[in-house]
Each structure stands twice: as structure tokens, then as C-alpha cells.
Scaffold this motif. Structure first.
Motif, PDB file in Angstrom:
ATOM      1  N   ALA A  18       0.811  -1.215   0.000  1.00  0.00           N
ATOM      2  CA  ALA A  18       0.000   0.000   0.000  1.00  0.00           C
ATOM      3  C   ALA A  18       0.843   1.264   0.000  1.00  0.00           C
ATOM      4  CB  ALA A  18      -0.928   0.001   1.218  1.00  0.00           C
ATOM      5  N   ARG A  19       2.147   1.137   0.127  1.00  0.00           N
ATOM      6  CA  ARG A  19       3.012   2.317   0.176  1.00  0.00           C
ATOM      7  C   ARG A  19       3.419   2.771  -1.221  1.00  0.00           C
ATOM      8  NH1 ARG A  19       7.173   1.469   5.284  1.00  0.00           N
ATOM      9  NH2 ARG A  19       5.622   0.758   6.808  1.00  0.00           N
ATOM     10  N   TYR A  20       3.951   3.991  -1.262  1.00  0.00           N
ATOM     11  CA  TYR A  20       4.424   4.572  -2.518  1.00  0.00           C
ATOM     12  C   TYR A  20       5.951   4.626  -2.499  1.00  0.00           C
ATOM     13  CZ  TYR A  20      -0.368   5.755  -3.672  1.00  0.00           C
ATOM     14  OH  TYR A  20      -1.700   5.668  -3.990  1.00  0.00           O
ATOM     15  N   PRO A  21       6.587   4.697  -3.676  1.00  0.00           N
ATOM     16  CA  PRO A  21       8.059   4.639  -3.728  1.00  0.00           C
ATOM     17  C   PRO A  21       8.761   5.616  -2.796  1.00  0.00           C
ATOM     18  CG  PRO A  21       7.174   4.424  -5.929  1.00  0.00           C
ATOM     19  CD  PRO A  21       6.001   4.711  -5.039  1.00  0.00           C
ATOM     20  N   HIS A  22       8.243   6.847  -2.647  1.00  0.00           N
ATOM     21  CA  HIS A  22       8.939   7.825  -1.805  1.00  0.00           C
ATOM     22  C   HIS A  22       8.887   7.469  -0.324  1.00  0.00           C
ATOM     23  CE1 HIS A  22       4.784   9.329  -1.366  1.00  0.00           C
ATOM     24  NE2 HIS A  22       5.205   9.802  -0.203  1.00  0.00           N
ATOM     25  N   GLU A  23       8.040   6.502   0.035  1.00  0.00           N
ATOM     26  CA  GLU A  23       7.935   6.082   1.431  1.00  0.00           C
ATOM     27  C   GLU A  23       8.878   4.933   1.765  1.00  0.00           C
ATOM     28  OE1 GLU A  23       3.505   6.711   2.859  1.00  0.00           O
ATOM     29  OE2 GLU A  23       3.527   5.554   0.980  1.00  0.00           O
ATOM     30  N   LEU A  24       9.640   4.477   0.795  1.00  0.00           N
ATOM     31  CA  LEU A  24      10.554   3.364   0.987  1.00  0.00           C
ATOM     32  C   LEU A  24      12.000   3.834   0.929  1.00  0.00           C
ATOM     33  CD1 LEU A  24       7.895   1.872   0.327  1.00  0.00           C
ATOM     34  CD2 LEU A  24       9.231   0.253  -1.032  1.00  0.00           C
ATOM     35  N   SER A  25      12.869   3.107   1.587  1.00  0.00           N
ATOM     36  CA  SER A  25      14.305   3.379   1.487  1.00  0.00           C
ATOM     37  C   SER A  25      14.821   2.887   0.143  1.00  0.00           C
ATOM     38  CB  SER A  25      15.048   2.666   2.617  1.00  0.00           C
ATOM     39  OG  SER A  25      14.992   1.260   2.433  1.00  0.00           O
TER      40      SER A  25
END
Length: 345
Positions: free
Chosen positions: A164-171
Motif C-alpha cells: 500500500a506504500r508509494y516509492p517515496h515512502e521506501l528506502s
């Protein structure tokens, strides 16, 4: 690789046969003739099922161009690529059969690019992007897609919540794992990895490399692993092909390349490795100078201006890729070197 090996079926998953790719380099002067650059010049190799082949060399050697050709992202100027019994592309087929062949290739051959941030859509969730290849290939059952996405995310070390997350929310490391998950979702037979760790911090590189190694052991997937990092190649790959100015100059198993390199360029690459393998001996002085311009290729060996062992013969004759000294010519995929005076120790 001889003519028979290129055209026949020897159990190889992928066969690249005498690949050539030229690019337009503009005119020589204002009204001069148009010039062509041969970025790849007669490259042949094979990858067996479950095998990882590393393609290494300096920037500009033609590694990524080869990767683009074998994954059908770039058409070769000359030569052929075979994936199992499918020729890529096969213009002798009808349009519908060619479409079927390309669809089969897309499902079974995936690509992992260098920059995970640049290959992920910032407007789509990770789950949507991992699921996209399944939808492209006709999967319509939402529950089945969701289960496959969650299963694949767990396989690459990400929680189901990441969907459910978006790329900018991941390391950076998590984004690259998501890219790996997207490549795995169709359960491909071969993945082309184009510098998959070079955009990552050193601390994250090892995690991604270990992940790729574990996935190979678990799934039996094959890799064409393009990299300039010899330490990474040694960890992931079974064999190594070394490229210089568009040609393969040496090919052997990982153990042989690192313990008994026969080509002076391979030796120089090993000695230039910023993180030497513990116990690895130095083979030759560090590589000096820059590769010549591909627009100014001279007759003979392309490495001659940087080679500490060059002879007059090297200026006249182009060295062919042949079995290394002491290796029977009938031995497939063992040790080949393009050098008139290879090392024999």
C-alpha cells in the motif's frame, strides 16, 4: 562459440550469436560523411538454465547495450538472439505469431535496471506496480493477483503492508527489493540485471546481492548480471565474460577468472578492484589511461595502447576468442581468451 553452437539447441536458455550494434555518431565536420560507432562488435555467449553469467568491463565497453539487445529493448544491427527456441526478433513469423513469441519472452525474461527510483512510478503504489506484469499478461482475478503480490513481496524480504506504500515512502534498498519483486512476479526463467546495486549505498548493496543469490538458489532463475563491481559478480555469478570496447576478451568460470586470468585487461580489472578479495594476489600493474575513442579503432588488438605485453603481431592481427592454452577446443563454456600472448600460469 562457433556457428553450429549459435544455430543449434544445446540446452542453452539464451544464446547471443555474433551480436553487432552500431549507432549514428553524426558527421565528420560540417559536410563530411556520417560516422558509425560499433558499440558492440561480434559478441557471442550462452546462458544455461539456472546459471548466472556476469558481464563486466569499464563504462562504455558495451555491456548495457548487450543487455538491451538480449531483452529485446534494442534491435541488433547484425546477429541473432535466441531464447529457448524463440529467435528475437523473428521477422519470418506472421504478425500474430511474432506477438505470441514476444509475449512469451516478456513473461519469461525480465529486467532489473540500475536506478530503482527511476524505474518506479511515483504515482502508483508498490502493490500496483508489482502486479502490473500479471495484468499485462492477462491475469484478471483480483484475489489471485493480490495473493501473488503478497507472496512475492515476502519472497524478497518486504512485508505485505509495503503493497500500500508509494516509492517515496521506501528506502533505497526497499525500492530495489520492490523492483526485484516486480521482475519475479511472472516467475521468469531469466532476469537481466543491469548494474542493480550501483545506485545503492554500500551497506545496502550486500543485502540486495544476497537476495539475488538466495532467489537463484530457491527458484532456479538465470541471470545476465551486468556490473563493473567484481566483488558483486564473484558473489552472484557462475561464469564471467569480460568486455572491452565492444568485444568479449575473456570468458571463464568465476573461480578461473579470479585465480588464473589469462588476458592482461582482466588482470588489470582485478587489480583495480577497490575492495580486493582477501588473499587474492596482485597480477599486474594498475590499468592506466583511458580506452580509445570507438570512432578511432585501429587495426589489431583494441587493448594494445594500454597493454604492458604488446608485440608487433598485436598491431597487425585482431585476436580471436579461442580456448585458453591447455583447454580442449571441444570443452563448452570453459575458458576462452582473445589474446595473442595469454598467460598460461
Amino acid at each position: 562459440m562457433n556457428e553450429f553452437e549459435c544455430s543449434g539447441d544445446h540446452g542453452a536458455l539464451l544464446r547471443a550469436c555474433r551480436l553487432v550494434r552500431t549507432f549514428d555518431a553524426g558527421r565528420e565536420g560540417l559536410f563530411g560523411p556520417r560516422r558509425k560507432v560499433r558499440a558492440v562488435d561480434g559478441v557471442s555467449f550462452a546462458i544455461m538454465p539456472g546459471e548466472a553469467l556476469g558481464l563486466v568491463g569499464e563504462s562504455g565497453s558495451g555491456k548495457s547495450t548487450v543487455g538491451n539487445m538480449v531483452s529485446a529493448l534494442l534491435a541488433p544491427t547484425e546477429g541473432e538472439v535466441w531464447f529457448e527456441e524463440h529467435r528475437i526478433p523473428d521477422r519470418t513469423l506472421s504478425r500474430s505469431r511474432r506477438k505470441e513469441s514476444l509475449s512469451y519472452l516478456r513473461r519469461n525474461l525480465q529486467v532489473i535496471f540500475q536506478d530503482p527510483a527511476g524505474t518506479l512510478n511515483p504515482r502508483l503504489s508498490i502493490g500496483e506496480q508489482v502486479a502490473e506484469p500479471l495484468r499485462i499478461h492477462g491475469e484478471k482475478n483480483a484475489r489471485s493477483i493480490r495473493n501473488r503480490v503478497n507472496e512475492t513481496l515476502l519472497q524478497v524480504g518486504l512485508n505485505e503492508d509495503m503493497a500500500a506504500r508509494y516509492p517515496h515512502e521506501l528506502s533505497g534498498g526497499q525500492r530495489q527489493r520492490a523492483v526485484v519483486a516486480r521482475a519475479l512476479i511472472t516467475r521468469p526463467k531469466l532476469i537481466v540485471c543491469d548494474e542493480p546495486t550501483s545506485a545503492l549505498d554500500v551497506s545496502i548493496q550486500a543485502q540486495v546481492v544476497n537476495l539475488l543469490g538466495d532467489l537463484k538458489a530457491e527458484t532456479g532463475v538465470s541471470y545476465l548480471f551486468i556490473s563493473h563491481n567484481l566483488g558483486v559478480v564473484r558473489t552472484v555469478c557462475d561464469r564471467v565474460a569480460v568486455m572491452y570496447l565492444g568485444r568479449i576478451v575473456e570468458e571463464a568460470t568465476v573461480d578461473i577468472i579470479f585465480s588464473h586470468p589469462a588476458h592482461p585487461y582482466t588482470k588489470a580489472l582485478l587489480d583495480a578492484n577497490p575492495v580486493p578479495v582477501p588473499g587474492m594476489k596482485r597480477h599486474s600493474p594498475s590499468l592506466k589511461g583511458e580506452p580509445p575513442s570507438p570512432l578511432e579503432i585501429q587495426p589489431g588488438c583494441r587493448f594494445i595502447e594500454r597493454c604492458p605485453r604488446a608485440h608487433e603481431r598485436c598491431r597487425r592481427l585482431v585476436p580471436e576468442l579461442r580456448p585458453a592454452p591447455g583447454i580442449p577446443s571441444s570443452t563448452p563454456f570453459f575458458h576462452r581468451v582473445a589474446c595473442h600472448y595469454p598467460e598460461t600460469d
